[in-house]
Design an enzyme around this catalytic site. Structure first.
Site, PDB file in Angstrom:
ATOM      1  N   TYR A 114      20.442 -17.601 -59.634  1.00 34.00           N
ATOM      2  CA  TYR A 114      20.610 -16.815 -60.656  1.00 34.00           C
ATOM      3  C   TYR A 114      21.901 -17.581 -61.779  1.00 34.00           C
ATOM      4  O   TYR A 114      21.861 -17.088 -62.977  1.00 34.00           O
ATOM      5  CB  TYR A 114      21.429 -15.519 -60.160  1.00 34.00           C
ATOM      6  CG  TYR A 114      20.402 -15.010 -60.332  1.00 34.00           C
ATOM      7  CD1 TYR A 114      19.315 -14.338 -60.458  1.00 34.00           C
ATOM      8  CD2 TYR A 114      20.257 -14.415 -58.428  1.00 34.00           C
ATOM      9  CE1 TYR A 114      18.352 -13.357 -59.278  1.00 34.00           C
ATOM     10  CE2 TYR A 114      19.155 -14.064 -57.339  1.00 34.00           C
ATOM     11  CZ  TYR A 114      18.295 -13.394 -58.388  1.00 34.00           C
ATOM     12  OH  TYR A 114      16.573 -13.022 -57.841  1.00 34.00           O
ATOM     13  N   PHE A 136      23.376  -4.572 -51.714  1.00 31.31           N
ATOM     14  CA  PHE A 136      22.751  -3.453 -52.490  1.00 31.31           C
ATOM     15  C   PHE A 136      21.233  -4.111 -52.846  1.00 31.31           C
ATOM     16  O   PHE A 136      21.506  -5.734 -52.788  1.00 31.31           O
ATOM     17  CB  PHE A 136      23.903  -2.574 -53.553  1.00 31.31           C
ATOM     18  CG  PHE A 136      24.022  -3.672 -54.210  1.00 31.31           C
ATOM     19  CD1 PHE A 136      22.760  -3.965 -55.385  1.00 31.31           C
ATOM     20  CD2 PHE A 136      25.296  -3.342 -54.368  1.00 31.31           C
ATOM     21  CE1 PHE A 136      23.572  -4.943 -56.286  1.00 31.31           C
ATOM     22  CE2 PHE A 136      25.877  -4.445 -55.509  1.00 31.31           C
ATOM     23  CZ  PHE A 136      25.442  -5.060 -56.323  1.00 31.31           C
TER      24      PHE A 136
HETATM   25  C1  LIG Z   1      13.102 -16.023 -56.739  1.00 28.86           C
HETATM   26  C2  LIG Z   1      11.884 -15.003 -57.213  1.00 28.86           C
HETATM   27  C3  LIG Z   1      12.358 -13.679 -57.979  1.00 28.86           C
HETATM   28  C4  LIG Z   1      11.990 -16.099 -58.717  1.00 28.86           C
HETATM   29  O1  LIG Z   1      10.439 -15.714 -59.917  1.00 28.86           O
HETATM   30  P1  LIG Z   1       9.785 -16.118 -60.708  1.00 28.86           P
HETATM   31  O2  LIG Z   1       9.118 -15.085 -61.869  1.00 28.86           O
HETATM   32  O3  LIG Z   1       9.006 -17.299 -59.584  1.00 28.86           O
HETATM   33  O4  LIG Z   1      11.028 -16.706 -61.703  1.00 28.86           O
HETATM   34  P2  LIG Z   1      10.378 -17.707 -63.529  1.00 28.86           P
HETATM   35  O5  LIG Z   1       9.337 -18.226 -62.854  1.00 28.86           O
HETATM   36  O6  LIG Z   1      11.180 -16.274 -63.889  1.00 28.86           O
HETATM   37  O7  LIG Z   1      11.945 -18.745 -62.809  1.00 28.86           O
HETATM   38  C5  LIG Z   1      12.907 -18.473 -63.674  1.00 28.86           C
HETATM   39  C6  LIG Z   1      13.214 -19.993 -63.807  1.00 28.86           C
HETATM   40  O8  LIG Z   1      14.149 -19.989 -62.680  1.00 28.86           O
HETATM   41  C7  LIG Z   1      14.195 -20.710 -61.553  1.00 28.86           C
HETATM   42  N1  LIG Z   1      13.783 -20.524 -60.434  1.00 28.86           N
HETATM   43  C8  LIG Z   1      13.044 -19.288 -59.830  1.00 28.86           C
HETATM   44  N2  LIG Z   1      12.739 -19.213 -58.570  1.00 28.86           N
HETATM   45  C9  LIG Z   1      13.878 -19.858 -57.797  1.00 28.86           C
HETATM   46  C10 LIG Z   1      14.951 -20.683 -57.304  1.00 28.86           C
HETATM   47  N3  LIG Z   1      13.992 -19.828 -55.425  1.00 28.86           N
HETATM   48  N4  LIG Z   1      15.669 -21.620 -56.708  1.00 28.86           N
HETATM   49  C11 LIG Z   1      15.662 -22.505 -58.057  1.00 28.86           C
HETATM   50  N5  LIG Z   1      14.932 -21.897 -59.126  1.00 28.86           N
HETATM   51  C12 LIG Z   1      14.513 -20.939 -59.039  1.00 28.86           C
HETATM   52  C13 LIG Z   1      12.908 -21.541 -62.863  1.00 28.86           C
HETATM   53  O9  LIG Z   1      12.656 -22.797 -62.034  1.00 28.86           O
HETATM   54  C14 LIG Z   1      12.901 -21.150 -63.935  1.00 28.86           C
HETATM   55  O10 LIG Z   1      13.471 -22.477 -64.222  1.00 28.86           O
HETATM   56  P3  LIG Z   1      13.916 -22.829 -66.008  1.00 28.86           P
HETATM   57  O11 LIG Z   1      13.779 -21.684 -66.781  1.00 28.86           O
HETATM   58  O12 LIG Z   1      14.511 -23.196 -65.420  1.00 28.86           O
HETATM   59  O13 LIG Z   1      12.727 -22.908 -65.657  1.00 28.86           O
HETATM   60  C15 LIG Z   1      10.997 -15.005 -56.913  1.00 28.86           C
HETATM   61  O14 LIG Z   1      10.435 -16.507 -56.397  1.00 28.86           O
HETATM   62  C16 LIG Z   1      10.559 -14.266 -55.555  1.00 28.86           C
HETATM   63  O15 LIG Z   1      10.250 -13.449 -55.351  1.00 28.86           O
HETATM   64  N6  LIG Z   1      11.511 -14.965 -54.139  1.00 28.86           N
HETATM   65  C17 LIG Z   1      11.261 -14.784 -53.183  1.00 28.86           C
HETATM   66  C18 LIG Z   1      11.789 -13.631 -53.897  1.00 28.86           C
HETATM   67  C19 LIG Z   1      13.637 -13.052 -53.895  1.00 28.86           C
HETATM   68  O16 LIG Z   1      14.475 -14.363 -52.756  1.00 28.86           O
HETATM   69  N7  LIG Z   1      13.759 -12.887 -55.020  1.00 28.86           N
HETATM   70  C20 LIG Z   1      15.186 -12.428 -55.033  1.00 28.86           C
HETATM   71  C21 LIG Z   1      16.449 -11.600 -54.284  1.00 28.86           C
HETATM   72  S1  LIG Z   1      17.929 -11.556 -54.832  1.00 28.86           S
END
Ligand SMILES: CC(C)(COP(=O)(O)OP(=O)(O)OC[C@H]1O[C@@H](n2cnc3c(N)ncnc32)[C@H](O)[C@@H]1OP(=O)(O)O)[C@@H](O)C(=O)NCCC(=O)NCCS
Length: 409
Positions: free
Chosen positions: A129, A409
């Protein structure tokens, strides 16, 4: 196929089921509902009109939600309207295609439109984040202790610890006012709705004790915990897990910790997120018996910079500085601002006139007093262009009570 990001059709059971399933799959949980005979429904703590879905054709592939909170901030004058973002998940088949970014842009834009000055969330992974302007707003400690437990030597001032009976309504009626009092004392605490209390606190496996001041002058703290009975070759070796320890006075805090460490038959104590201001090492006779792991708590984001700056109080020397804030996710915050105790006004000059430059995520880290501007500067996260500016803003943002987030939450 193009991905569509839109509001959840909360009155369409099939879409609600897909929303819950997609989030469960993304989080690695079993997608089957607890009772497969019942149609999946949203928890009463979820606000359907603040839920988003990313849809690929007719499949929900991404989820996000926000809760309408208020957050306690330094000074405690008012609790600040805050979006509590959660439920974020993207299916493994659709990851790294920019879906989270689109969901986040939508949620933050909506929070701004609603007049929310801040947004906050709990993060599964610490690396996700900061790129969206979130900084660690509060810290806590994971606590692990093994038998023999330390002795609590701090003064408990005659505070009595009493076990409440199991009636959830009565337990909540006792605990909720203490929680509300905590919000006037400690920054970083969100409000809890009646729905939150009734759904999250309706768990018969949990025990709740309260700390009552000497002289019967009311409840100053409570602790909610559970135990697991275990028997090893040498006899009982139970586990005691603290879900929540809230104390509004030092004596209540010491009394609750003393109570916990004196529960018989326990071999291991664990606390998932204890308050930094519990200062546990200072309460006990044996600091080495405590294993404390620092952990990030609430991640905070400044959504509306002028409103956020105006909402909190500052140290006795006040706040009067020009800062350049970099914010690519919420571009309405990006630019050079004159920050004072009364709020923030945009400077017409570019960042040449600024005394400091920092990212929005780092301003958020300092906002509740969880990280200091001096530490952020030492970590190379704040650039000082005018000598003394770091010291000035550091003194303004420091707050005597460390923030702590107790509601997950
Ligand atoms: C984390 C999650 C929501 C990311 O979704 P995503 O659609 O793949 O993310 P995006 O493609 O929009 O990526 C946006 C940016 O975040 C980065 N990012 C995404 N997941 C990341 C991770 N786990 N760790 C580090 N960076 C991450 C991407 O590299 C990208 O970076 P950039 O804009 O500099 O290129 C997804 O991998 C997921 O559902 N993970 C498992 C559940 C989870 O952990 N949810 C979060 C709850 S708090």
């Amino acid at each position: 196929m193009a991905i569509d990001v839109r509001r959840l059709a909360g009155d369409a059971p099939a879409e609600v089921a897909q929303f819950l399933r997609a989030n469960a799959v993304a989080m690695g949980r079993s997608p089957a509902p607890a009772n497969a005979a019942l149609a999946p429904t949203l928890s009463p703590t979820v606000e359907p009109d603040r839920c988003l879905v990313a849809v690929d054709g007719d499949q929900v592939v991404g989820t996000a939600q926000a809760r309408t909170f208020t957050l306690s901030v330094p000074g405690g004058r008012d609790h600040v309207p805050t979006a509590g973002i959660g439920g974020i998940g993207v299916l493994p088949t659709h990851r790294r295609q920019g879906i989270l970014r689109r969901l986040m842009d939508e949620q933050l834009g909506d929070a701004h439109d609603r007049g929310e000055a801040l947004a906050c969330l709990w993060s599964t992974e610490a690396a996700i984040y900061p790129r969206f302007g979130f900084g660690v707003g509060t810290f806590g400690h994971r606590v692990n202790v093994e038998r023999p437990a330390p002795r609590v030597t701090a003064d408990t001032g005659g505070v009595r610890v009493r076990l409440l009976d199991g009636d959830a309504t009565k337990v909540v009626a006792t605990a909720a006012p203490v929680y509300e009092r905590l919000r006037t004392l400690v920054p970083g605490v969100v409000n809890r709705s009646a729905a939150f209390w009734s759904t999250r606190w309706d768990d018969p496996t949990m025990l709740v004790v309260v700390a009552e001041g000497a002289g019967g002058d009311g409840v100053d703290g409570y602790c909610r915990y559970s135990t697991t009975a275990t028997w090893c070759e040498l006899g009982p070796a139970n586990d005691l897990h603290v879900d929540e320890l809230v104390a509004c006075t030092p004596a209540a805090r010491a009394a609750l910790w003393r109570y916990l460490f004196e529960v018989d038959l326990v071999a291991r104590w664990s606390v998932w997120h204890s308050a930094p201001q519990d200062a546990l090492p200072l309460l006990v006779d044996d600091i080495r018996s405590l294993r404390l792991t620092l952990s990030d708590g609430l991640w905070l984001r400044i959504v509306d910079l002028p409103a956020a700056i105006a909402a909190r109080d500052y140290g006795p020397t006040g706040l009067d500085v020009v800062v350049h804030v970099r914010d690519s996710t919420c571009p309405w915050n990006d630019g050079t601002w004159h920050l004072t105790d009364d709020g923030a006004t945009r400077e017409n000059s570019n960042d040449n006139g600024a005394a400091l430059t920092m990212d929005a995520a780092d301003l958020a880290s300092a906002y509740l007093g969880g990280s200091t501007i001096a530490d952020l500067a030492r970590a190379g996260r704040v650039d000082e262009h005018r000598r003394g500016a770091v010291a000035h803003v550091d003194a303004a943002f420091r707050w005597p009570t460390l923030p702590w987030a107790v509601t997950w939450f």
